[in-house]
Scaffold this active site. Structure first.
Site, short mmCIF file in Angstrom:
data_model
loop_
_atom_site.label_atom_id
_atom_site.label_comp_id
_atom_site.label_asym_id
_atom_site.label_seq_id
_atom_site.Cartn_x
_atom_site.Cartn_y
_atom_site.Cartn_z
N GLY A 10 32.42 85.45 18.20
CA GLY A 10 31.90 85.35 16.82
C GLY A 10 30.57 86.09 16.72
O GLY A 10 29.70 85.72 15.93
N HIS A 135 24.04 70.87 2.80
CA HIS A 135 24.22 72.21 3.37
C HIS A 135 24.50 73.23 2.27
O HIS A 135 24.85 72.87 1.14
CB HIS A 135 25.38 72.22 4.37
CG HIS A 135 25.05 71.57 5.68
ND1 HIS A 135 25.21 70.22 5.91
CD2 HIS A 135 24.53 72.08 6.83
CE1 HIS A 135 24.83 69.93 7.14
NE2 HIS A 135 24.41 71.03 7.72
N LYS A 139 30.01 75.90 3.07
CA LYS A 139 30.20 75.38 4.44
C LYS A 139 31.60 74.79 4.53
O LYS A 139 31.99 73.99 3.67
CB LYS A 139 29.13 74.34 4.77
CG LYS A 139 29.27 73.76 6.18
CD LYS A 139 28.08 72.90 6.54
CE LYS A 139 28.29 72.15 7.85
NZ LYS A 139 28.56 73.00 9.01
N1 NAP Z 1 25.71 74.02 16.42
C1 NAP Z 1 24.80 74.42 15.51
O1 NAP Z 1 23.62 74.06 15.58
C2 NAP Z 1 25.22 75.31 14.39
C3 NAP Z 1 24.28 75.87 13.53
C4 NAP Z 1 24.72 76.72 12.51
C5 NAP Z 1 26.08 76.99 12.39
N2 NAP Z 1 26.96 76.38 13.22
C6 NAP Z 1 28.40 76.65 13.17
O2 NAP Z 1 28.61 77.86 13.88
C7 NAP Z 1 29.76 78.52 13.34
C8 NAP Z 1 29.35 79.92 12.92
O3 NAP Z 1 28.43 79.85 11.85
P1 NAP Z 1 27.95 81.16 11.08
O4 NAP Z 1 27.04 80.73 10.03
O5 NAP Z 1 27.51 82.18 12.07
O6 NAP Z 1 29.35 81.66 10.43
P2 NAP Z 1 29.78 83.13 10.06
O7 NAP Z 1 28.59 83.94 9.64
O8 NAP Z 1 30.94 83.02 9.13
O9 NAP Z 1 30.27 83.76 11.45
C9 NAP Z 1 31.45 83.41 12.06
C10 NAP Z 1 31.94 84.65 12.80
O10 NAP Z 1 33.06 84.30 13.59
C11 NAP Z 1 34.02 85.35 13.42
N3 NAP Z 1 35.33 84.89 13.78
C12 NAP Z 1 36.25 84.21 13.03
N4 NAP Z 1 37.37 84.00 13.74
C13 NAP Z 1 37.15 84.56 14.96
C14 NAP Z 1 37.95 84.68 16.12
N5 NAP Z 1 39.20 84.15 16.18
N6 NAP Z 1 37.44 85.33 17.19
C15 NAP Z 1 36.19 85.85 17.15
N7 NAP Z 1 35.40 85.79 16.07
C16 NAP Z 1 35.88 85.14 14.99
C17 NAP Z 1 33.89 85.72 11.97
O11 NAP Z 1 34.50 86.96 11.73
P3 NAP Z 1 35.08 87.28 10.23
O12 NAP Z 1 33.88 87.37 9.36
O13 NAP Z 1 35.79 88.57 10.44
O14 NAP Z 1 35.99 86.14 9.88
C18 NAP Z 1 32.38 85.76 11.83
O15 NAP Z 1 31.84 86.99 12.30
C19 NAP Z 1 30.24 77.63 12.18
O16 NAP Z 1 31.24 76.77 12.64
C20 NAP Z 1 28.99 76.87 11.80
O17 NAP Z 1 29.30 75.66 11.14
C21 NAP Z 1 26.56 75.56 14.22
#
Ligand code: NAP
Length: 240
Positions: A10, A135, A139
């Protein structure tokens, strides 16, 4: 000590980009590969031989990606939302079969980890609790994994006392703790825990104002995963 290589799954998302920049600036870790949607994770893992994998993709994919990592001998750190305790237990069993470890971290912020500790401690004395989590609009998961985890911590701390469960039914309730989920433009990630008692209200609150909040916890989680046995749930495991 040489730095540990991390496959970031990701990598072009908001969190993935932040993590890659953080690892590139760190002396302890390097980015072994940046995996995006459409890439074959198994092929990349076989080519890179990295000891660690970091999943920051989309709610619903975290467990599957962690399984793939473990099956290739790679220790997972899962920051992706939606991997609950039950899923973590399944990953833990798989990791132990393979003498590996990892960590599932619904919230990488140190402040949130401390907030949950404080709320759990207070809930033993103030068992009537409700959570308000806010949020950004869009989300995917609701209520958030973090709010669910807070509810579970509160429920554990108050033991058999059901607190607010005795009240009217709520839209969301985890482990007997009502959760109110707000999704609006202009919000980032916010949580309030309200503990009510006769004549007083105790409120704990945490606000993330920028992604930098997740940096120290992310590095701690990777350091923990590099040497632990089994898959832990929550950043607290990396602090102990
Ligand atoms: N643990 C924590 O503290 C924390 C904090 C913030 C966020 N999060 C979580 O972290 C995750 C990512 O958040 P974000 O804000 O970065 O989301 P985001 O900007 O939507 O990024 C997600 C990325 O994952 C890619 N992706 C989707 N399916 C995939 C696959 N099968 N293989 C590889 N890459 C893939 C997406 O590509 P496409 O755009 O092409 O679909 C996108 O580039 C979410 O679940 C969010 O809730 C956790």
């Amino acid at each position: 000590m040489s730095s540990l290589a991390v496959v970031v799954v990701g990598a072009s998302g908001r969190m993935g980009t932040f993590a890659c920049d953080l690892l590139a600036a760190s002396t302890d870790f390097t980015v072994a590969a940046r995996v995006e949607r459409g890439d074959d994770l198994s092929v990349i893992l076989r080519e890179t031989h990295a000891p660690l994998g970091l999943d920051l993709t989309r709610a619903g994919l975290g467990e599957e990606h962690a399984r793939t990592l473990l099956e290739h001998g790679v220790r997972p750190v899962v920051g992706t939302s939606g991997v609950d305790r039950e899923a973590t237990a399944r990953l833990d069993a798989l990791a132990r079969e393979r003498a590996l470890g990892g960590i599932v971290v619904p919230n990488l912020s140190l402040g949130m980890c401390l907030l949950q500790e404080a709320a759990a401690s207070a809930a033993a004395w103030f068992p009537d609790a409700e959570i308000v989590e806010k949020h950004r609009a869009g989300k995917v998961d609701s209520p958030s994994s973090t709010a669910r985890m807070t509810a579970e911590r509160i429920a554990e701390a108050r033991g058999d006392h059901n607190g607010a469960e005795a009240g009217p039914a709520r839209e969301f309730s985890v482990a007997g703790v009502p959760i109110h989920a707000v999704r609006l433009p202009g919000l980032e990630a916010h949580q309030e825990i309200l503990l009510g008692s006769t004549g007083e209200l105790l409120t704990f609150r945490h606000d993330v104002t920028s992604r930098e909040a997740y940096g120290p916890g992310l590095l701690l989680a990777l350091g923990h995963a590099a040497s632990c046995d089994g898959v832990a749930y929550g950043l607290g495991a990396a602090l102990r």
